[in-house]
Design a protein around this motif. Structure first.
Motif, PDB file in Angstrom:
ATOM      1  N   ASN A  34      47.509  44.824  36.859  1.00  0.00           N
ATOM      2  CA  ASN A  34      46.767  45.671  37.793  1.00  0.00           C
ATOM      3  C   ASN A  34      46.000  44.816  38.797  1.00  0.00           C
ATOM      4  O   ASN A  34      44.780  44.716  38.762  1.00  0.00           O
ATOM      5  CB  ASN A  34      45.805  46.583  37.024  1.00  0.00           C
ATOM      6  CG  ASN A  34      45.162  47.622  37.939  1.00  0.00           C
ATOM      7  OD1 ASN A  34      45.687  47.939  38.998  1.00  0.00           O
ATOM      8  ND2 ASN A  34      44.020  48.136  37.525  1.00  0.00           N
ATOM      9  N   ARG A  35      46.755  44.195  39.695  1.00  0.00           N
ATOM     10  CA  ARG A  35      46.165  43.304  40.693  1.00  0.00           C
ATOM     11  C   ARG A  35      46.354  43.881  42.088  1.00  0.00           C
ATOM     12  O   ARG A  35      47.461  44.195  42.495  1.00  0.00           O
ATOM     13  CB  ARG A  35      46.812  41.920  40.622  1.00  0.00           C
ATOM     14  CG  ARG A  35      46.269  40.938  41.645  1.00  0.00           C
ATOM     15  CD  ARG A  35      47.015  39.620  41.649  1.00  0.00           C
ATOM     16  NE  ARG A  35      46.793  38.897  40.404  1.00  0.00           N
ATOM     17  CZ  ARG A  35      47.718  38.771  39.464  1.00  0.00           C
ATOM     18  NH1 ARG A  35      48.899  39.327  39.611  1.00  0.00           N
ATOM     19  NH2 ARG A  35      47.453  38.091  38.358  1.00  0.00           N
ATOM     20  N   THR A  36      45.241  44.008  42.798  1.00  0.00           N
ATOM     21  CA  THR A  36      45.275  44.429  44.188  1.00  0.00           C
ATOM     22  C   THR A  36      44.614  43.341  45.016  1.00  0.00           C
ATOM     23  O   THR A  36      43.392  43.148  44.925  1.00  0.00           O
ATOM     24  CB  THR A  36      44.515  45.752  44.390  1.00  0.00           C
ATOM     25  OG1 THR A  36      45.038  46.733  43.502  1.00  0.00           O
ATOM     26  CG2 THR A  36      44.650  46.228  45.824  1.00  0.00           C
ATOM     27  N   PRO A  37      45.372  42.571  45.797  1.00  0.00           N
ATOM     28  CA  PRO A  37      44.781  41.429  46.507  1.00  0.00           C
ATOM     29  C   PRO A  37      43.806  41.858  47.601  1.00  0.00           C
ATOM     30  O   PRO A  37      43.961  42.907  48.217  1.00  0.00           O
ATOM     31  CB  PRO A  37      46.005  40.723  47.103  1.00  0.00           C
ATOM     32  CG  PRO A  37      47.041  41.795  47.228  1.00  0.00           C
ATOM     33  CD  PRO A  37      46.807  42.722  46.071  1.00  0.00           C
ATOM     34  N   VAL A  38      42.789  41.040  47.810  1.00  0.00           N
ATOM     35  CA  VAL A  38      41.854  41.246  48.906  1.00  0.00           C
ATOM     36  C   VAL A  38      41.785  39.964  49.720  1.00  0.00           C
ATOM     37  O   VAL A  38      42.128  38.883  49.236  1.00  0.00           O
ATOM     38  CB  VAL A  38      40.440  41.614  48.389  1.00  0.00           C
ATOM     39  CG1 VAL A  38      40.455  42.943  47.679  1.00  0.00           C
ATOM     40  CG2 VAL A  38      39.893  40.529  47.471  1.00  0.00           C
ATOM     41  N   SER A  39      41.338  40.061  50.942  1.00  0.00           N
ATOM     42  CA  SER A  39      41.184  38.887  51.791  1.00  0.00           C
ATOM     43  C   SER A  39      39.770  38.329  51.654  1.00  0.00           C
ATOM     44  O   SER A  39      38.874  38.983  51.109  1.00  0.00           O
ATOM     45  CB  SER A  39      41.450  39.266  53.254  1.00  0.00           C
ATOM     46  OG  SER A  39      40.473  40.205  53.703  1.00  0.00           O
ATOM     47  N   TYR A  40      39.570  37.131  52.150  1.00  0.00           N
ATOM     48  CA  TYR A  40      38.253  36.491  52.055  1.00  0.00           C
ATOM     49  C   TYR A  40      37.198  37.335  52.761  1.00  0.00           C
ATOM     50  O   TYR A  40      36.046  37.415  52.309  1.00  0.00           O
ATOM     51  CB  TYR A  40      38.305  35.092  52.664  1.00  0.00           C
ATOM     52  CG  TYR A  40      37.019  34.315  52.510  1.00  0.00           C
ATOM     53  CD1 TYR A  40      36.763  33.592  51.339  1.00  0.00           C
ATOM     54  CD2 TYR A  40      36.059  34.309  53.512  1.00  0.00           C
ATOM     55  CE1 TYR A  40      35.580  32.879  51.182  1.00  0.00           C
ATOM     56  CE2 TYR A  40      34.872  33.604  53.368  1.00  0.00           C
ATOM     57  CZ  TYR A  40      34.637  32.889  52.202  1.00  0.00           C
ATOM     58  OH  TYR A  40      33.465  32.201  52.044  1.00  0.00           O
ATOM     59  N   GLU A  41      37.589  37.975  53.836  1.00  0.00           N
ATOM     60  CA  GLU A  41      36.646  38.789  54.601  1.00  0.00           C
ATOM     61  C   GLU A  41      36.147  39.989  53.801  1.00  0.00           C
ATOM     62  O   GLU A  41      35.106  40.572  54.127  1.00  0.00           O
ATOM     63  CB  GLU A  41      37.296  39.279  55.905  1.00  0.00           C
ATOM     64  CG  GLU A  41      37.513  38.197  56.955  1.00  0.00           C
ATOM     65  CD  GLU A  41      38.582  37.191  56.550  1.00  0.00           C
ATOM     66  OE1 GLU A  41      39.500  37.580  55.786  1.00  0.00           O
ATOM     67  OE2 GLU A  41      38.498  36.016  56.982  1.00  0.00           O
TER      68      GLU A  41
END
Length: 776
Positions: A85-92
């Motif tokens: 259950n991984r949803t990537p996010v950006s550094y921002e």
């Protein structure tokens, strides 16, 4: 001749200077050998001698299993499909205090080294790891991405060398911000929370960017060991670890001493929202989407493999984004409405069942009860599983009589108990079920979908899977067909007297058919508006007799009904079984001025890079005239003005003691509402279909088996079983001003030729023999 001197037998001794040179040579040989050995170890690691090393391409694009996201129309993630259950996010998307907490706790010199912290490594060697580890964030990421771990110490040392090599490569390949982001996206926080995005939602019910300092400190504290420092199992240890992180943040001046002391006083506060397949919001809808997507990926390959065979998307690994029409706010209100009313309704049902010897069934013999149980046993997952394992029928049946530990549903929470599987089947039969679907008539967008009372324990979807007898909610199709063909007005009146349809006509078989009114009153005339409001069967039968069942069925089919409908006279009273989703789609046609819009749930699908893979195209068709649609709406407004739906205005009738069942009464809606209740034979099914100009919502309530029902219509009618769910849902929607649910009048078509104002309309009693002159 002189004699030669004899040779001296005394040994020569080496000078201190020569010893020094020897030691220096030995030192440099050992030192050089050590450097060579270290270099060789790292070189061998880079060559992959200790294990396969990642290629440049893998460093460029580390392979992670990415969860497919289900995103609501208001931009909220309402579910995922995943192996991880991984949803990537950006550094921002990461708050600065989260990054600060990570660096302060895990790698204070993160911005100063190139993958390996020399000072930290030296300290670890000197103190044998007792004063902190030496792994940098880059090394920890390398371990997560490519090496894993080993219990064998030698293998672990070699893996450590690999991690150093990979860490330096990561530092050359990525920026510091990218490494932090990858690390937080990769870490497993347990409880199906893989990555910072999932962890933020699951433990705190918010996105990462909304985390406050103390929440960020909790999650950073878990990075040391998410199993040991898990807030669900060891809250005190987690709070202590959180305070350590806050101390580190103060030590490296990311927060002040005053802030640290203040934050350490705060209690550990979670908002745990599990995201398992059985948990969270819109569970039944998500299962429908999963089924839809399973078909879609087979029909839309993403390319071909090296052998030229089609390669398909994996909804559990490829990180797709499914944009759906569900509104997360409306979905929440719908689930709350179902839960609130059904819990109360179940109390009344259980109370009435205390004296029922065949509970939870009524009007059945013991043999009939046995047949129901036997049918349920054979359709159970246990039966199918054991059958696939090669078990004999005798063995399988015996297993249903053996007691076992199990967790069962109750309205007060799950109960751990011991009972036989057969008893559990009987136990679950007593629970009333429900379904709700809400849709925008103009767009076809489904805004709320509740398939049952609890997906974990009742997985049958009563929105899309279940077809149940619709009762009087089918009557608007009869009236609409008659209005469209005969141009009747809601103000026209028909006799209430009984009508007999002869055997052999309109699908009637064997015997003549003479429908009865629920109040046994057959005197005088009644307007069409009043007749629909009070669900007078004889008038519905008269209309059906004049137009026949075939055009009624044809109209229903044009309005999106796909279930089979027999062309028989009894459909005038709702003898047909239909799905709730079909009913909502069809009723929406009336609100959309006679235009049928096919219900839509998925608007688009994107891949992990944002490329659109699928875009919904609306499907619409003209079904009936604007005039006929508006007149039918006008007829159904009468249901909530003076008919079975009038309690939407006034609350329950005082002559019925149902105050504890009809939750939240009186509702006191004042805006225009078109609706229709439905109650089937023996009170097995209760329906309410309610429409306002920009929202059509249907509710069904009943037992799993039709033999599970209330004793009388006092509680078993649609106005008591289903209407309160609609009322609670709509009240919540109206209280949320951001939803902009209409309170306006239904749009009236220009040049309306059929009179709908019955106060100004001259009474027109239509005899049976005179209806023909209105026929087309």
């Amino acid at each position: 001749m002189a004699k030669a001197k004899p040779k001296s037998t005394k040994k020569r001794t080496k000078t201190p200077a020569s010893n020094t040179i020897k030691y220096i040579k030995a030192f440099w040989i050992l030192f050089g050998s050590g450097l060579f050995l270290i270099a060789l170890l790292f070189l061998l690691a880079s060559w992959g001698v200790y294990g396969e090393m990642p290629k440049f391409e893998e460093l460029e694009n580390p392979q992670n299993d990415l969860a497919t996201q289900i995103i609501s129309s208001d931009g909220v993630q309402i579910g995922t499909f995943f192996k991880e259950n991984r949803t990537p996010v950006s550094y921002e998307d990461l708050p600065q205090h989260l990054v600060d907490a990570l660096v302060a706790t895990e790698d204070a010199r993160y911005y100063d080294h190139s993958g390996i912290d020399a000072r930290g490594t030296l300290r670890a060697f000197v103190f044998l790891g007792t004063k902190g580890g030496a792994s940098t964030i880059s090394q920890q990421l390398a371990k997560q991405l490519f090496t894993g771990g080993s219990k064998n110490k030698i293998e672990r040392y070699l893996q450590k060398i690999q991690e150093w090599v990979i860490a330096t490569r990561l530092e050359r390949q990525y920026t510091k911000k990218e490494i932090v982001t990858m690390y937080l996206n990769k870490y497993d926080f347990l409880n199906q929370a893989i990555g910072i995005s999932s962890a933020s939602r699951i433990y705190f019910g918010k996105s990462p960017k909304d985390l406050n300092v103390e929440e960020a400190a909790v999650l950073v504290g878990m990075l040391k060991n998410s199993s040991l420092y898990n807030p669900l199992r060891r809250p005190e240890m987690v709070k202590t670890r959180r305070d350590v992180v806050l101390n580190q943040m103060e030590k490296y001046e990311y927060i002040t001493e005053k802030q640290r002391d203040s934050l350490k006083q705060l209690p550990l506060k979670l908002d745990y929202s599990p995201e398992g397949h059985n948990d969270g919001t819109a569970t039944y809808f998500r299962e429908y989407v999963r089924s839809w997507m399973s078909k879609w990926v087979k029909e839309n390959p993403k390319g071909e493999n090296a052998d030229g065979d089609p390669e398909y998307f994996d909804i559990y690994r490829d990180g797709l984004r499914i944009n759906v029409t569900i509104d997360s706010r409306m979905q929440k209100y719908a689930e709350e409405a179902v839960q609130e009313h059904m819990a109360n309704l179940q109390k009344e049902f259980d109370k009435q069942e205390k004296d029922n010897k065949t509970t939870p069934f009524r009007d059945l013999t013991e043999d009939e009860v046995k047949r129901i149980l036997n049918r349920s046993i054979k359709s159970s997952a246990r039966w199918k599983k054991m059958l696939s394992q090669g078990k004999s029928e005798k063995e399988i049946r015996q297993s249903f009589d053996k007691k076992a530990e199990m967790s069962i549903f109750s309205w007060k929470g799950e109960i751990d108990t011991i009972m036989t599987p057969k008893d559990s089947i009987l136990y679950y039969k007593k629970f009333l079920r429900s379904g709700l679907m809400s849709m925008e008539p103009q767009t076809g967008h489904v805004k709320a979908w509740v398939g049952g009372v609890n997906y974990k324990h009742f997985q049958y979807d009563h929105v899309y899977q279940g077809a149940r007898q619709v009762g009087s909610t089918f009557k608007p199709f009869v009236y609409a067909t008659a209005i469209d063909q005969l141009k009747l007005s809601p103000c026209d009146t028909l006799p209430k007297s009984q009508i007999t349809i002869s055997a052999g006509s309109h699908g009637v078989i064997d015997n003549d058919w003479t429908p009865k009114n629920s109040d046994a009153d057959y005197t005088g005339y009644m307007s069409l508006k009043e007749a629909l409001a009070k669900s007078v069967n004889t008038i519905s039968a008269r209309l059906m007799d004049r137009i026949g069942p075939e055009p009624i069925v044809r109209l229903a089919k044009k309005m999106g009904v796909e279930s089979d409908i027999l062309e028989v006279a009894s459909i005038a009273l709702g003898s047909v079984d239909l799905k709730l989703s079909e009913m909502v789609g069809a009723y929406s046609t009336f609100a959309n001025q006679g235009i049928y819009t096919k219900p839509v749930t998925i608007t688009s699908i994107e891949d992990k890079n944002g490329t659109v893979l699928y875009q919904f195209v609306p499907e619409t068709s003209d079904v009936i005239s604007k005039e006929a649609a508006y007149v039918t709406i006008n007829l159904m407004e009468g249901v909530t003005q003076s008919g079975s739906g009038v309690r939407l205005r006034t609350g329950p009738s005082s002559r019925y003691d149902i105050k504890n069942v009809v939750t939240g009464h009186p509702y006191k809606f004042t805006n225009p509402i078109a609706g229709k209740t439905g109650t089937t034979q023996n009170q097995s099914d209760g329906w309410f279909m309610g429409i306002v100009p920009n929202l059509c919502t249907g509710v069904w309530v009943g037992g799993d088996d039709r033999a599970t029902h209330f004793r009388t219509t006092t509680f078993g009618q649609g106005a008591t079983m289903a209407l309160p769910v609609w009322a609670l849902f709509m009240r919540k929607c109206y209280e949320d001003k951001t939803l902009k649910i209409s309170k306006e009048a239904f749009p009236k078509p220009e040049n309306l030729t059929i009179e709908v104002d019955c106060k100004a309309f001259k009474r027109n009693n239509i005899q049976d023999e005179n209806i023909d002159e209105f026929s087309l």
